[in-house]
Scaffold this active site. Structure first.
Site, PDB file in Angstrom:
ATOM      1  N   SER A   4       0.817  -1.220   0.000  1.00 19.09           N
ATOM      2  CA  SER A   4       0.000   0.000   0.000  1.00 19.09           C
ATOM      3  C   SER A   4       0.851   1.271   0.000  1.00 19.09           C
ATOM      4  O   SER A   4       0.450   2.298   0.533  1.00 19.09           O
ATOM      5  CB  SER A   4      -0.931  -0.010   1.217  1.00 19.09           C
ATOM      6  N   THR A  34       7.277   4.229   1.403  1.00 21.53           N
ATOM      7  CA  THR A  34       6.930   5.526   0.782  1.00 21.53           C
ATOM      8  C   THR A  34       6.818   6.612   1.842  1.00 21.53           C
ATOM      9  O   THR A  34       7.312   7.723   1.686  1.00 21.53           O
ATOM     10  CB  THR A  34       5.574   5.416   0.048  1.00 21.53           C
ATOM     11  N   ALA A  37       9.918   8.423   2.787  1.00 25.98           N
ATOM     12  CA  ALA A  37      10.740   9.130   1.790  1.00 25.98           C
ATOM     13  C   ALA A  37      10.838  10.600   2.152  1.00 25.98           C
ATOM     14  O   ALA A  37       9.833  11.252   2.416  1.00 25.98           O
ATOM     15  CB  ALA A  37      10.128   8.962   0.402  1.00 25.98           C
ATOM     16  N   GLY A  40      12.120  13.472  -2.378  1.00 25.22           N
ATOM     17  CA  GLY A  40      11.036  13.951  -3.211  1.00 25.22           C
ATOM     18  C   GLY A  40      10.891  13.178  -4.499  1.00 25.22           C
ATOM     19  O   GLY A  40      11.255  12.004  -4.569  1.00 25.22           O
ATOM     20  N   GLU A 106      19.742  17.130  -5.812  1.00 25.61           N
ATOM     21  CA  GLU A 106      20.330  15.919  -5.224  1.00 25.61           C
ATOM     22  C   GLU A 106      21.440  15.404  -6.137  1.00 25.61           C
ATOM     23  O   GLU A 106      21.525  15.799  -7.308  1.00 25.61           O
ATOM     24  CB  GLU A 106      19.246  14.855  -5.000  1.00 25.61           C
ATOM     25  N   ASP A 206       9.372  -9.466   0.387  1.00 29.04           N
ATOM     26  CA  ASP A 206       8.349 -10.513   0.235  1.00 29.04           C
ATOM     27  C   ASP A 206       7.990 -10.759  -1.236  1.00 29.04           C
ATOM     28  O   ASP A 206       7.845 -11.901  -1.669  1.00 29.04           O
ATOM     29  CB  ASP A 206       7.084 -10.135   1.025  1.00 29.04           C
ATOM     30  N   HIS A 227      22.600   4.166   0.901  1.00 33.00           N
ATOM     31  CA  HIS A 227      22.499   5.618   1.061  1.00 33.00           C
ATOM     32  C   HIS A 227      23.691   6.060   1.904  1.00 33.00           C
ATOM     33  O   HIS A 227      23.991   5.435   2.920  1.00 33.00           O
ATOM     34  CB  HIS A 227      21.186   5.987   1.749  1.00 33.00           C
ATOM     35  N   ARG A 273      25.243   8.700  -5.481  1.00 35.66           N
ATOM     36  CA  ARG A 273      25.418   8.208  -4.110  1.00 35.66           C
ATOM     37  C   ARG A 273      26.249   6.940  -3.995  1.00 35.66           C
ATOM     38  O   ARG A 273      26.791   6.665  -2.928  1.00 35.66           O
ATOM     39  CB  ARG A 273      24.078   8.067  -3.409  1.00 35.66           C
ATOM     40  N   HIS A 334      19.612   0.889   1.193  1.00 33.82           N
ATOM     41  CA  HIS A 334      18.532   1.855   0.974  1.00 33.82           C
ATOM     42  C   HIS A 334      17.531   1.404  -0.081  1.00 33.82           C
ATOM     43  O   HIS A 334      16.338   1.580   0.086  1.00 33.82           O
ATOM     44  CB  HIS A 334      19.186   3.180   0.566  1.00 33.82           C
ATOM     45  N   ARG A 369      20.393   3.633  -9.197  1.00 29.88           N
ATOM     46  CA  ARG A 369      19.232   4.544  -9.274  1.00 29.88           C
ATOM     47  C   ARG A 369      19.639   5.986  -8.978  1.00 29.88           C
ATOM     48  O   ARG A 369      20.331   6.268  -7.999  1.00 29.88           O
ATOM     49  CB  ARG A 369      18.176   4.114  -8.265  1.00 29.88           C
TER      50      ARG A 369
HETATM   51  C1  SIN Z   1      16.895  11.021   0.172  1.00 30.24           C
HETATM   52  O1  SIN Z   1      16.105  11.855   0.582  1.00 30.24           O
HETATM   53  O2  SIN Z   1      18.116  11.147   0.273  1.00 30.24           O
HETATM   54  C2  SIN Z   1      16.372   9.778  -0.458  1.00 30.24           C
HETATM   55  C3  SIN Z   1      15.847  10.066  -1.796  1.00 30.24           C
HETATM   56  C4  SIN Z   1      15.942   8.821  -2.645  1.00 30.24           C
HETATM   57  O3  SIN Z   1      16.348   7.778  -2.172  1.00 30.24           O
HETATM   58  O4  SIN Z   1      15.647   8.913  -3.834  1.00 30.24           O
END
Ligand code: SIN
Length: 528
Positions: A4, A34, A37, A40, A106, A206, A227, A273, A334, A369
């Site tokens: 969900s 979610t 997070a 954004g 970012e 899962d 992360h 990252r 992460h 990613r």
């Molecule tokens: C973060 O706020 O550093 C995480 C954002 C992400 O993982 O895309």
């Protein structure tokens, strides 16, 4: 629908235009990754930015394994999906008296393009989706129920359609079968397979494990994103310090105050990252320090408190004032870039089974990613998957068999579950973490083989519980990560091994794995 978070609820809201949707979730409906997070949703909304630039940055981060069509679709459809969220009541941060989005920055992004709601974007989005889904007459939630396994129309047959799921009620241990025309995995990732993670407790892989057992095709499980900056504090189990902090000028320092990231990459704190996490890991190993520092003390305190109210509040709870003292940080698991192979419409290799969000491997993220592309993927691809499924001719709800408990008895040795769980998380962290080697992977492979055997025996002997299911799933995911990591004899994106430290052209392909044919390299680049 199993899950969900943003993907599950975006799918449910679209599908409920034409069908009844049952949303199964093992916690309460808002207990999702979610909601955690912070950063954004990446989207080219600045007039000086472009979809092309977003595509370029995503492809560059993905290290040769992204699918350009998927990347372009997500980048191009982002703005309209963000507008749709606003019509559901999501309030994103804006500037100039509310005219423009306050776009954040970012690592790996060549422009300011992160649409955010302060530093609590996930909470704002999840709350709005939960409100809309809970009020919808065709959506029903089944909370605190955990899917054990997918139901196959023809058990043990390769490629059999999926017709639903076996589900255990957590409070009672009662197992039932839920039959469905379409079963959708939106179960998120598996950060809990690692000792240190930014993920909530529900992230136990899962969907990945169930899909594997059902015979679906999976890909790229070696690409686990770490992360760089989780708070290092005994009371903070898994608190992330958003990359947006570095986007606004936070500096990473050694404990003696010196900086070091520029020595690893000219982009310093705003390098992608994987580079920042590896640099921190290397420095910690070199100095023997158990953390590094994230320093915001040179920034205007009023700005910091306005831009990051949630992080400031949590730090205060731990006795830390981020405007006056550098914060202790460490990298942590992460995000899983690999998962169940799914196309642009969520279709997997098994009829009747769709996968959306982190559990899926669509070709958006490739080998690494780009920050804030995951909420974007959930928003865009889950809605597409639901629209596509709705366009198919209606089928009757299939019959699904009752659960057969065999001779299972209640367990009197629950300690096995916590012991095995701790062991897996620790050796995955130590041997299959940010920096890998052939020797460490071989050690991990030996241990997971033993543990899986033990867990298998336990699973068949005792009555199923949600804890046991999670352990079985974590063990299956750990095994897949280790096997995929052992298979890839190069370093690319998030997979870095000292024994094969360079990327090699012949490996610029997906790692494929299923229970029938094991691990292998995709036949051609750019395809699963
Ligand atoms: C973060 O706020 O550093 C995480 C954002 C992400 O993982 O895309």
């Amino acid at each position: 629908m199993i899950g969900s978070g943003i993907s599950g609820l975006c799918y449910a809201l679209e599908a409920a235009r034409t069908a009844d949707v049952l949303v199964l979730t093992k916690g309460s409906r808002e207990d999702t990754a979610t909601r955690w997070a912070q950063g954004g949703i990446a989207s080219a909304l600045d007039p000086a930015d472009s979809v092309e630039a977003h595509v370029r940055d995503t492809l560059a981060a993905g290290a040769g394994l992204c699918h350009p069509d998927v990347v372009r679709t997500c980048a191009a459809e982002g703005p309209s999906r963000i507008a749709a969220l606003e019509t559901l009541g999501v309030r994103f941060s804006r500037t100039d008296g509310g005219v423009d989005f306050d776009l954040g920055r970012e690592g790996g992004h060549s422009a300011r393009r992160i649409v955010h709601a302060g530093d609590m974007t996930g909470r704002e989005v999840e709350d709005a989706l939960v409100r809309a889904a809970s009020a919808h007459p065709r959506i029903r939630f089944l909370e605190h129920h955990m899917a054990i396994d997918l139901v196959l129309e023809r058990r043990h047959e390769r490629g059999s359609p999926v017709t639903g799921a076996f589900v255990v009620e957590k409070a009672t241990g009662r197992v039932r079968t839920i039959a469905a025309r379409t079963t959708v995995l939106a179960t998120g990732g598996a950060g809990k397979a690692y000792l240190y993670t930014s993920n909530p407790d529900v992230a136990t892989g899962d969907g990945i494990a169930m899909a594997y057992r059902a015979g679906a095709l999976l890909a790229d499980l070696e690409f686990v994103q770490f992360h760089p900056t989780c708070l290092y504090h005994p009371a903070a189990k898994n608190f992330l310090l958003s990359e947006a902090l570095r986007g606004e000028g936070a500096v990473v320092r050694r404990l003696d105050g010196s900086t070091f990231l520029e020595a690893y990459d000219p982009r310093g704190a705003l390098a992608p990252r994987d580079i920042v996490a590896r640099a921190i890991d290397a420095e910690m190993k070199r100095t023997g320090d158990d953390h590094v520092l994230l320093d915001l003390t040179h920034l205007d305190p009023a700005f910091v408190l306005r831009r990051f109210p949630g992080i400031a509040e949590r730090c205060r709870e731990y006795g830390l004032d981020l405007t006056r003292q550098p914060l202790p940080v460490v990298p942590a698991a992460h995000y899983f870039c690999g998962g169940v192979v799914a196309d642009l419409d969520g279709r997997t290799s098994l009829p009747g089974l769709l996968a959306v969000g982190e559990v899926a491997c669509t070709g958006l993220h490739g080998a690494n990613r780009l920050a804030s592309n995951s909420l974007l993927e959930g928003l865009v691809l889950a809605q597409r998957a639901a629209a596509r499924a709705a366009a198919e001719p209606p089928r009757p709800v299939p019959e699904a068999p009752a659960w057969d408990p065999g001779g299972a008895e209640p367990s009197d040795e629950r300690v096995v579950v916590s012991q095995d769980w701790d062991e897996i998380r620790r050796f995955l962290w130590n041997y299959v973490g940010i920096v890998r080697s052939d020797r460490r992977l071989a050690r991990a492979a030996r241990r997971i083989a033993l543990l899986r055997e033990e867990i298998r025996e336990y699973y068949w002997k005792y009555q199923v519980t949600a804890d046991l299911c999670e352990l079985r799933n974590i063990a299956a995911v750990a095994d897949l990560v280790i096997r995929c990591a052992q298979f890839r004899r190069e370093s690319r994106g998030l997979h870095y091994t000292v024994d094969h430290p360079e990327p090699r052209d012949e490996w610029a392909r997906h790692t494929l794995v299923d229970r029938w044919d094991g691990v292998r390299l995709a036949a051609e680049p750019g395809r699963f």
